[in-house]
Write a protein that holds these residues in place. Structure first.
Motif, PDB file in Angstrom:
ATOM      1  N   ILE A  18       2.845   5.068  -3.266  1.00 31.25           N
ATOM      2  CA  ILE A  18       2.758   4.662  -4.935  1.00 31.25           C
ATOM      3  C   ILE A  18       1.574   4.841  -5.962  1.00 31.25           C
ATOM      4  O   ILE A  18       1.010   4.227  -5.200  1.00 31.25           O
ATOM      5  CB  ILE A  18       3.490   3.508  -5.538  1.00 31.25           C
ATOM      6  CG1 ILE A  18       5.126   3.295  -4.923  1.00 31.25           C
ATOM      7  CG2 ILE A  18       3.761   3.750  -6.934  1.00 31.25           C
ATOM      8  CD1 ILE A  18       5.561   2.489  -4.947  1.00 31.25           C
ATOM      9  N   ASN A  19       1.543   6.160  -6.076  1.00 36.03           N
ATOM     10  CA  ASN A  19       0.295   6.019  -6.985  1.00 36.03           C
ATOM     11  C   ASN A  19       0.327   5.856  -8.732  1.00 36.03           C
ATOM     12  O   ASN A  19       1.395   5.857  -9.009  1.00 36.03           O
ATOM     13  CB  ASN A  19      -0.231   7.775  -6.753  1.00 36.03           C
ATOM     14  CG  ASN A  19      -0.326   8.292  -5.345  1.00 36.03           C
ATOM     15  OD1 ASN A  19      -0.487   7.932  -4.559  1.00 36.03           O
ATOM     16  ND2 ASN A  19       0.723   9.816  -5.478  1.00 36.03           N
ATOM     17  N   SER A  20      -1.542   5.541  -8.715  1.00 37.18           N
ATOM     18  CA  SER A  20      -1.013   5.174 -10.458  1.00 37.18           C
ATOM     19  C   SER A  20      -2.500   5.452 -10.573  1.00 37.18           C
ATOM     20  O   SER A  20      -3.838   5.747 -10.023  1.00 37.18           O
ATOM     21  CB  SER A  20      -1.610   3.295 -10.452  1.00 37.18           C
ATOM     22  OG  SER A  20      -1.828   2.926  -9.409  1.00 37.18           O
ATOM     23  N   ILE A  74      11.588   1.723 -10.740  1.00 40.42           N
ATOM     24  CA  ILE A  74      11.961   0.301 -10.305  1.00 40.42           C
ATOM     25  C   ILE A  74      11.877   0.086  -9.071  1.00 40.42           C
ATOM     26  O   ILE A  74      12.845   0.908  -7.828  1.00 40.42           O
ATOM     27  CB  ILE A  74      13.381   0.734 -11.166  1.00 40.42           C
ATOM     28  CG1 ILE A  74      12.951   0.792 -12.637  1.00 40.42           C
ATOM     29  CG2 ILE A  74      14.128  -0.918 -11.132  1.00 40.42           C
ATOM     30  CD1 ILE A  74      14.000   1.121 -13.564  1.00 40.42           C
ATOM     31  N   ASN A  75      11.644  -0.755  -8.800  1.00 37.06           N
ATOM     32  CA  ASN A  75      11.880  -1.216  -7.050  1.00 37.06           C
ATOM     33  C   ASN A  75      12.825  -2.378  -6.870  1.00 37.06           C
ATOM     34  O   ASN A  75      12.797  -3.369  -6.824  1.00 37.06           O
ATOM     35  CB  ASN A  75      10.422  -2.011  -7.388  1.00 37.06           C
ATOM     36  CG  ASN A  75      10.120  -2.978  -5.549  1.00 37.06           C
ATOM     37  OD1 ASN A  75      11.006  -2.462  -4.781  1.00 37.06           O
ATOM     38  ND2 ASN A  75       9.242  -4.062  -5.501  1.00 37.06           N
ATOM     39  N   VAL A  91       7.272  -2.916  -0.897  1.00 37.77           N
ATOM     40  CA  VAL A  91       6.840  -2.046  -1.446  1.00 37.77           C
ATOM     41  C   VAL A  91       5.962  -2.160  -2.877  1.00 37.77           C
ATOM     42  O   VAL A  91       4.966  -1.591  -4.188  1.00 37.77           O
ATOM     43  CB  VAL A  91       8.225  -1.165  -2.185  1.00 37.77           C
ATOM     44  CG1 VAL A  91       8.006  -0.374  -4.085  1.00 37.77           C
ATOM     45  CG2 VAL A  91       8.866  -0.620  -1.528  1.00 37.77           C
ATOM     46  N   ALA A  92       6.595  -3.705  -2.981  1.00 33.07           N
ATOM     47  CA  ALA A  92       5.540  -4.091  -5.160  1.00 33.07           C
ATOM     48  C   ALA A  92       3.955  -4.551  -4.258  1.00 33.07           C
ATOM     49  O   ALA A  92       3.082  -3.832  -5.341  1.00 33.07           O
ATOM     50  CB  ALA A  92       6.209  -5.306  -5.285  1.00 33.07           C
ATOM     51  N   GLY A  93       3.741  -3.918  -2.960  1.00 34.35           N
ATOM     52  CA  GLY A  93       2.440  -4.274  -2.734  1.00 34.35           C
ATOM     53  C   GLY A  93       1.568  -3.192  -1.863  1.00 34.35           C
ATOM     54  O   GLY A  93       0.649  -2.911  -2.167  1.00 34.35           O
ATOM     55  N   MET A  94       2.190  -1.662  -2.494  1.00 31.55           N
ATOM     56  CA  MET A  94       1.918  -0.560  -2.892  1.00 31.55           C
ATOM     57  C   MET A  94       1.778  -0.316  -3.963  1.00 31.55           C
ATOM     58  O   MET A  94       0.630   1.141  -4.284  1.00 31.55           O
ATOM     59  CB  MET A  94       3.310   0.203  -2.713  1.00 31.55           C
ATOM     60  CG  MET A  94       3.546   0.391  -1.429  1.00 31.55           C
ATOM     61  SD  MET A  94       5.172   1.658  -1.309  1.00 31.55           S
ATOM     62  CE  MET A  94       5.689   1.781   0.390  1.00 31.55           C
ATOM     63  N   HIS A 134       7.314  -6.652 -14.650  1.00 29.70           N
ATOM     64  CA  HIS A 134       6.650  -6.218 -14.509  1.00 29.70           C
ATOM     65  C   HIS A 134       5.566  -6.076 -13.510  1.00 29.70           C
ATOM     66  O   HIS A 134       5.190  -7.090 -13.748  1.00 29.70           O
ATOM     67  CB  HIS A 134       5.996  -5.608 -16.310  1.00 29.70           C
ATOM     68  CG  HIS A 134       6.898  -5.218 -17.069  1.00 29.70           C
ATOM     69  ND1 HIS A 134       7.484  -3.947 -17.188  1.00 29.70           N
ATOM     70  CD2 HIS A 134       6.941  -5.736 -18.295  1.00 29.70           C
ATOM     71  CE1 HIS A 134       8.234  -3.695 -18.366  1.00 29.70           C
ATOM     72  NE2 HIS A 134       7.869  -4.848 -19.319  1.00 29.70           N
ATOM     73  N   SER A 135       4.990  -5.264 -12.925  1.00 30.08           N
ATOM     74  CA  SER A 135       3.383  -5.384 -11.830  1.00 30.08           C
ATOM     75  C   SER A 135       2.660  -6.007 -12.662  1.00 30.08           C
ATOM     76  O   SER A 135       2.537  -5.843 -14.395  1.00 30.08           O
ATOM     77  CB  SER A 135       3.330  -3.896 -11.602  1.00 30.08           C
ATOM     78  OG  SER A 135       3.970  -3.654 -10.078  1.00 30.08           O
ATOM     79  N   LYS A 136       1.809  -6.400 -12.385  1.00 33.99           N
ATOM     80  CA  LYS A 136       0.949  -7.558 -13.574  1.00 33.99           C
ATOM     81  C   LYS A 136      -0.385  -6.909 -13.916  1.00 33.99           C
ATOM     82  O   LYS A 136      -0.880  -6.162 -15.088  1.00 33.99           O
ATOM     83  CB  LYS A 136      -0.154  -8.449 -12.425  1.00 33.99           C
ATOM     84  CG  LYS A 136       0.694  -9.552 -12.020  1.00 33.99           C
ATOM     85  CD  LYS A 136       0.207 -10.939 -11.841  1.00 33.99           C
ATOM     86  CE  LYS A 136       0.843 -11.783 -10.878  1.00 33.99           C
ATOM     87  NZ  LYS A 136       0.332 -11.795  -9.788  1.00 33.99           N
ATOM     88  N   ASN A 137      -0.468  -5.384 -13.209  1.00 32.43           N
ATOM     89  CA  ASN A 137      -1.308  -5.016 -13.205  1.00 32.43           C
ATOM     90  C   ASN A 137      -1.601  -2.806 -13.370  1.00 32.43           C
ATOM     91  O   ASN A 137      -1.933  -2.528 -14.129  1.00 32.43           O
ATOM     92  CB  ASN A 137      -3.325  -4.534 -12.723  1.00 32.43           C
ATOM     93  CG  ASN A 137      -3.338  -5.765 -11.908  1.00 32.43           C
ATOM     94  OD1 ASN A 137      -3.320  -7.206 -13.168  1.00 32.43           O
ATOM     95  ND2 ASN A 137      -3.208  -6.698 -11.451  1.00 32.43           N
ATOM     96  N   VAL A 138      -0.890  -2.517 -13.415  1.00 35.84           N
ATOM     97  CA  VAL A 138      -0.062  -1.166 -13.201  1.00 35.84           C
ATOM     98  C   VAL A 138       1.189  -1.509 -14.428  1.00 35.84           C
ATOM     99  O   VAL A 138       2.136  -1.392 -14.230  1.00 35.84           O
ATOM    100  CB  VAL A 138       0.294  -0.813 -11.799  1.00 35.84           C
ATOM    101  CG1 VAL A 138       0.300   0.616 -11.992  1.00 35.84           C
ATOM    102  CG2 VAL A 138      -0.875  -0.750 -11.195  1.00 35.84           C
TER     103      VAL A 138
END
Lengths: 505, 426
Positions: free
Chosen positions: A183-185, A206-207, A216-219, A333-337
C-alpha cells in the motif's frame, strides 16, 4: 493485463468476506466509486465460508467490548430486513443451552443473568419436560436449559454473495484473484494499493482482509496487534437429519470443552462443531482426527447419542476464526496514515455484527473521505433480485420456469436437485462463479450426499462450454486446484507414462 | 402441468430398469415408461468399458456398453416409452409420479405400478470422515472412471486408491493403462472387498500392491492433492499411528462402498433394510407398498450385472402380474433373516404361495471370509430347508441359494440362513 490496467477508485476494500462485502453493500448507494479486491477466485473464501452460521443476538456478551456493542446493535430485525431486501436464508429458530448436572446450573443461570443485563427479551430457563418437547431427540438425561428465542441461523455463503452482488449491481467493482502486495502513501495520506495484477489508485482504503488484516495493516505502518487463526472443526450431517434438531443447541462449557454447537442449517443439514485450536498457519483449513473425536464425544454423542460418527456425514470441514491478540474487534483509522481504515480481529460474533460494523465503517469513511460525494446514486436499488432456486418453488412455478427456459428442466445435481439453468445463472451472476466450489456455494450442486461424484464431471462440462475454456483449466477453487491433469492417452503416448514406483510397506 | 398416464413407470434406465421394463412388457403390460436421469439409457454400464459382463446371462464375455446395448436395442424395438434427462421429483402415495425434464417440463404421471431401479452411489471421503485438507484430486473411483472413459481426461498421474471395491480395482488397471502410476491400494478390512478375479487381473497382473488393514489417515494439499498419510489399522479399524507413512500423490481415488440411492423411496414410505440400505422386499421384489417394486443396485448392491438383470426380471414379471390381478398369498408370510456370519438376505420375506415356481432364490452376503463351509437354511423348527457346500465365501462375492418351494409348508413362518463349519452346528 499491463497496458490496459489503469485502475482508479474512490474507496478500495481489501477482502471479499462478509465484512468486505457488507461494507461494499453499505457504501454502494453513494455517488463514489467502490472497488473490492479479493485474492481468491471467489468472494466468501475465508472465515465467512466456514463458521457456525449462527446469528447471535448477543445475549451473553460483554458490553464493555466493541464486539459486544456491535452485536447488540445488529438486531435480528436488521437481519430480517436485510434478508427481505437481499434474499438470503435466515431462520430465527432460537437456541437452547441444556444442562445435565447440578454444576451446569450455575453456568446457565449466569448466562440468564447476562441476558437481563444486556436487555435481551424472551430468554428463560425451561425444565426437563419442556426441553424434550422442544427437542424430542435430545438425550433424555438433559434436565433443564436456557432458552433464547432470538438466536438464528443464516446461510453465510448466500449472505456474503448477496451483499457483494448487491454492491456490484449498484456500481461497485469486484476484482477476484487479485492479491494486495503493498500500500503506497504520500504525505501521510494513502494513495494507492499495489496488487499482483497492477496498482490501483484509491482515496480511501478499507482493510477487511480477515485473517490477513494484520498483514495488510502492517503494509502502511508499524502495528501493535496481531491476528492469529483459531481453528474450528465441523461435522455436517445428511439432510435426513435436517429437522432432527430444531434449534441451535449449545453444549455447556466443561473443563475439556469450551462450548460447542449443533444446529439445523437453513439448507436442511445438521451442523455440529466447533472446537478452538490456536495455530500459526492462516491458510491451514485441515481437519484432524483428534478434533473430530472430541466434537463427536463432547457434543454430538453427548446430546444426540443416535447420531453416527460417520456414514451419514455429508462432509467435515474447518474454519479459521480471525482472532486478534486483544480478543476484541479493532476497527478504526490507521494511526499515522490518513485514508486507511482497518478492521482487525473480526471473529465471532462478526457474522452477527455486519450491519453495525458497516455503519461504523461508513462513519469512518465520512471522516477521512472529504472529497467523496455522499449523495445517493440515482440508479441505486436497495434490493437484489432473488436468484431462481427451483427446489424452493411450487411444482406449478417450476413448470412455468421450465417452459420459459428448458435448462431449468435438466437436473445436473441429483442429490440437491439443481438444474442446468441454475448453474448457468450462477456462472452469469454479477459475481460470476467460475469454479466448482463457487457453483456449489451458489447453487448447492455438489454439496449433497454424493459430494459431486455424479454432477462434478457434468459441472466441469458446463463451465468448459460457458466460459469457453478447456476442462483442464476448470478448478475446484481457483489457483492450482485443477480437476483434470491431461487428456487421456497423452501420458501414455506422448510422455511415456509416469514412473512405476510403488509404495512398499 | 402436463399429465400422463401409464400402467408401469420404471425409475432408472440402467440394466435393472431396462430388464424390468422388458420383462413387464413380455408379460403383457401395455403402457410402460422408463424415466432415466442421464442423457441416455444404459446407466453406469456406459462408463464400464472393461470386459467381464454377461458371462452368466449371455454366456459370453461382454464390455459394459456391449451388455447395455443389447438391452437398449430391445427397449427401442419394443413399445416402451423412454424419457431421458428426466428426474423424478416425487412418488406420491396416490400412485402418481412427479417428474421433470427440459422437453416436457414438470409433469405428473398416473400409474398402476412403479419399479424402483435407481442404482446406487459411491460412499465418499467425506462420509467416512478422512481428516485433512480438502484439495482437488480426491474423488470416487466412479467419478474418475467417468472422466477417463467418457470425458477423455485423466484426473492425475500419481494415484493412491483407498478401498478394494470392484470399481477401485478396475480403475487401478485403467489408470495404469493410461500411463499413470497406481502406487498402492489400501483396504481397511483384513480382506479384499472386491471380486477375486478383479484383484488378480487388475492389481496382481500389474504389480500394484494391496495393503489390507490399512487406511488413509490424512489428506494433504491446500489446492491440489500433494500426498496422503497411510497407516495400518488395529482389529477395531483404528489407525496405528506409529505405522503412519506419507505417500506423495496427486490423486486419491475412493472405492469404499456403494449405497443404494433410496431418498426417493424413503420419501414415499418404502421401508428399508438397515444392512442393505435398500428396500425390504418379498420374493416378488415388492416393497411394503404393494404397487412399488425394487430391483438392481437400489435394492442391494450386486457384484455382477447378470444378477441385476435376473433380479430385475423378477420385479418386471411380478409387477406385470400385480397389474393384471396379483398372486395367491400364503396364509402367513415367511420372514427370512440372516444368522451366523450372514450380513443380510434378500428377499426379506416370502408372501406368496409361488405354486407356479419350483424354486425361490435367496441372495446374501457373508460378513467375514471363510473356507469349506456350509450355508444352511433352517425354518422356525430348526429343520434344514437347504444346505449348500461352499469352498470359499467372502463379503465381496454375493452368495445365492435356491430353495425348493416344496420345502416351504403352509406353517413355515421363518427362515434363517447361517454359515456353519463341518461338524459344528450353530
Amino acid at each position: 493485463m499491463e497496458g490496459e490496467w489503469d485502475m482508479k477508485t474512490d474507496v478500495l476494500i481489501i477482502g471479499g468476506g462478509v465484512i468486505g462485502c457488507g461494507i461494499a453493500h453499505q457504501l454502494c448507494k453513494y455517488n463514489f466509486d467502490i472497488m473490492l479486491v479479493e485474492k481468491e477466485a471467489d468472494v466468501c473464501m475465508g472465515t465467512s465460508k466456514a463458521n457456525s452460521s449462527m446469528l447471535h443476538d448477543g445475549y451473553n456478551v460483554d458490553k464493555t467490548k466493541l464486539k459486544g456493542q456491535l452485536v447488540l446493535k445488529s438486531t435480528k430485525e436488521l437481519y430480517q430486513k436485510m434478508a427481505e431486501e437481499l434474499h438470503f436464508d435466515l431462520n430465527i429458530c432460537g437456541s437452547l443451552l441444556p444442562g445435565f448436572v447440578e454444576a451446569d446450573w450455575d453456568a446457565i443461570y449466569h448466562q440468564f443473568q447476562m441476558s437481563a443485563e444486556n436487555d435481551i427479551r424472551g430468554v428463560r430457563i425451561v425444565g426437563q419436560k419442556e426441553l424434550h418437547e422442544l427437542e424430542p431427540h435430545m438425550n433424555p438425561a438433559a434436565k433443564f436449559a436456557l432458552f433464547n428465542p432470538n438466536t438464528g441461523v443464516l446461510n453465510p455463503f448466500e449472505l456474503t454473495i448477496a451483499l457483494g452482488e448487491h454492491a456490484v449491481q449498484n456500481g461497485a467493482k469486484v476484482l477476484l484473484n487479485t492479491e494486495v502486495t503493498g500500500i503506497n502513501s504520500s504525505g501521510g495520506r494513502v494513495t494507492s494499493v499495489v496488487t499482483d495484477r497492477g496498482i490501483i489508485e484509491a482515496k480511501v482504503v478499507i482493510n477487511a482482509a480477515g485473517l490477513f488484516s494484520d498483514h495488510v495493516a502492517g503494509m502502511v505502518e508499524t502495528i501493535d496487534y496481531t491476528v492469529k487463526p483459531r481453528k474450528g472443526v465441523y461435522f455436517l450431517y445428511d439432510k435426513q437429519y435436517g429437522t432432527y434438531i430444531k434449534r441451535a443447541i449449545y453444549s455447556t462449557p466443561t473443563t475439556v470443552s469450551k462450548g460447542l454447537i449443533m444446529l439445523p442449517t437453513t439448507e436442511g443439514n445438521l451442523l455440529c462443531g466447533s472446537n478452538a485450536i490456536m495455530h500459526d498457519e492462516k491458510d491451514d483449513l485441515s481437519t484432524d482426527l483428534e478434533s473430530l473425536n472430541h466434537i463427536y464425544a463432547e457434543a454430538i454423542h453427548k446430546y444426540y447419542p443416535e447420531l453416527p460418527r460417520m456414514g451419514d456425514v455429508t462432509t467435515i470441514f474447518a474454519g479459521n476464526r480471525a482472532a486478534s491478540n486483544t480478543e476484541d474487534f479493532i476497527i478504526g483509522h490507521s494511526k499515522n496514515v490518513r485514508g486507511m481504515i482497518n478492521l482487525i480481529g473480526i471473529q465471532s460474533p462478526g457474522l452477527s455484527s455486519v450491519p453495525a460494523i458497516a455503519d461504523m465503517v461508513e462513519d469512518l469513511v465520512r471522516e477521512v473521505g472529504e472529497n467523496l460525494n455522499f449523495g445517493i446514486k440515482d440508479y441505486y436499488n436497495p434490493t437484489r433480485p432473488k436468484p431462481i432456486v427451483l427446489r424452493e418453488l411450487s411444482y406449478q412455478e417450476r413448470a412455468d420456469y421450465i417452459a420459459e427456459n428448458p435448462d431449468y428442466g435438466t437436473i445436473i445435481c441429483r442429490c440437491e436437485t439443481v438444474s442446468k439453468g441454475e448453474i448457468l445463472d450462477a456462472i452469469r451472476r454479477p459475481i460470476p462463479a467460475t469454479d466448482l466450489d463457487a457453483i456449489k456455494r451458489r447453487t448447492r450442486a455438489g454439496m449433497g450426499r454424493c459430494q459431486g461424484g455424479f454432477c462434478g464431471p457434468r459441472v466441469v462440462g458446463i463451465l468448459e462450454k460457458e466460459l469457453g475454456i478447456s476442462p483442464l483449466e476448470v478448478t475446484k477453487k481457483g489457483k492450482d486446484s485443477y480437476i483434470l491433469s491431461m487428456q487421456a492417452k497423452e501420458l501414455a503416448l506422448q510422455e511415456g507414462g509416469s514412473s512405476n514406483e510403488k509404495v512398499i510397506l | 402441468m402436463k399429465k400422463l398416464s401409464y400402467d408401469l413407470v420404471v425409475i432408472g434406465g440402467g440394466p435393472a430398469g431396462m430388464a424390468a421394463a422388458l420383462k413387464a412388457r413380455e408379460n403383457g403390460v401395455k403402457k410402460i415408461l422408463i424415466c432415466e436421469r442421464g442423457s441416455k439409457l444404459g446407466g453406469i454400464l456406459e462408463q464400464c468399458i472393461h470386459n467381464g459382463f454377461g458371462l452368466q446371462y449371455f454366456k459370453e464375455e461382454l464390455t459394459g456398453p456391449e451388455y447395455a446395448t443389447r438391452f437398449v436395442r430391445k427397449v427401442l424395438q419394443t413399445e416402451i416409452d423412454v424419457k431421458t434427462d428426466t428426474m423424478i421429483l416425487e412418488i406420491a402415495e396416490d400412485k402418481k409420479v412427479i417428474a421433470q425434464n427440459g422437453i416436457d417440463g414438470l409433469f405428473e404421471i398416473e400409474t398402476k405400478a412403479c419399479i424402483l431401479a435407481m442404482g446406487c452411489r459411491e460412499r465418499t471421503r467425506e462420509a467416512i470422515t478422512i481428516p485433512g485438507d480438502r484439495p482437488s484430486g480426491v474423488m470416487t473411483a466412479g467419478a474418475a472412471q467417468r472422466y477417463v472413459n467418457i470425458n477423455g481426461y485423466l484426473p492425475g498421474k500419481e494415484i493412491v486408491i483407498l478401498g478394494s471395491g470392484d470399481i477401485g480395482l478396475i480403475m487401478a488397471r485403467r489408470m495404469t493403462f493410461e500411463g499413470a502410476n497406481v502406487k498402492c491400494v489400501c483396504e481397511v478390512e483384513p480382506f479384499s472387498s472386491g471380486l477375486v478375479r478383479n484383484k488378480v487381473q487388475c492389481l496382481d497382473d500389474f504389480g500394484i500392491p494391496l495393503y489390507l488393514s490399512h487406511t488413509v489417515t490424512k489428506v494433504h494439499g491446500k489446492e491440489r492433492l500433494e500426498g496422503v498419510s497411510i497407516a495400518k489399522v488395529d482389529e477395531r479399524k483404528n489407525p496405528i499411528f506409529e505405522t503412519e507413512t506419507y505417500v506423495p500423490c496427486d490423486t486419491l481415488l475412493l472405492s469404499v462402498g456403494l449405497i443404494p440411492e433410496n431418498e426417493l423411496s424413503k420419501s414415499v414410505g418404502v421401508d428399508l433394510d438397515r444392512v442393505t440400505k435398500g428396500a425390504s422386499v418379498n420374493e416378488k421384489r415388492a416393497t411394503n407398498i404393494e404397487w412399488i417394486y425394487a430391483c438392481g443396485n437400489v435394492l442391494q448392491v450386486h457384484d455382477l450385472v447378470d444378477n441385476v438383470t435376473e433380479e430385475a426380471e423378477i420385479a418386471g414379471k411380478s409387477a406385470a402380474k400385480y397389474i393384471s390381478g396379483g398372486f395367491e398369498k400364503r396364509k402367513r408370510s415367511i420372514h427370512v433373516s440372516p444368522g451366523n456370519n450372514i450380513g443380510y438376505v434378500v428377499p426379506q420375506r416370502i408372501d406368496y404361495t409361488n405354486s407356479d415356481e419350483k424354486i425361490i432364490k435367496l441372495y446374501m452376503r457373508v460378513r467375514k471370509p471363510d473356507e469349506k463351509v456350509f450355508v444352511v437354511v433352517k425354518n422356525e423348527q430348526g429343520e434344514i430347508v437347504g444346505k449348500f457346500k461352499k469352498d470359499t465365501i467372502a463379503p465381496g462375492s454375493m452368495v445365492s441359494l435356491s430353495i425348493p418351494v416344496i420345502k416351504l409348508t403352509e406353517d413355515t413362518s421363518s427362515l434363517t440362513v447361517s454359515v456353519e463349519k463341518e461338524g459344528e452346528s450353530i
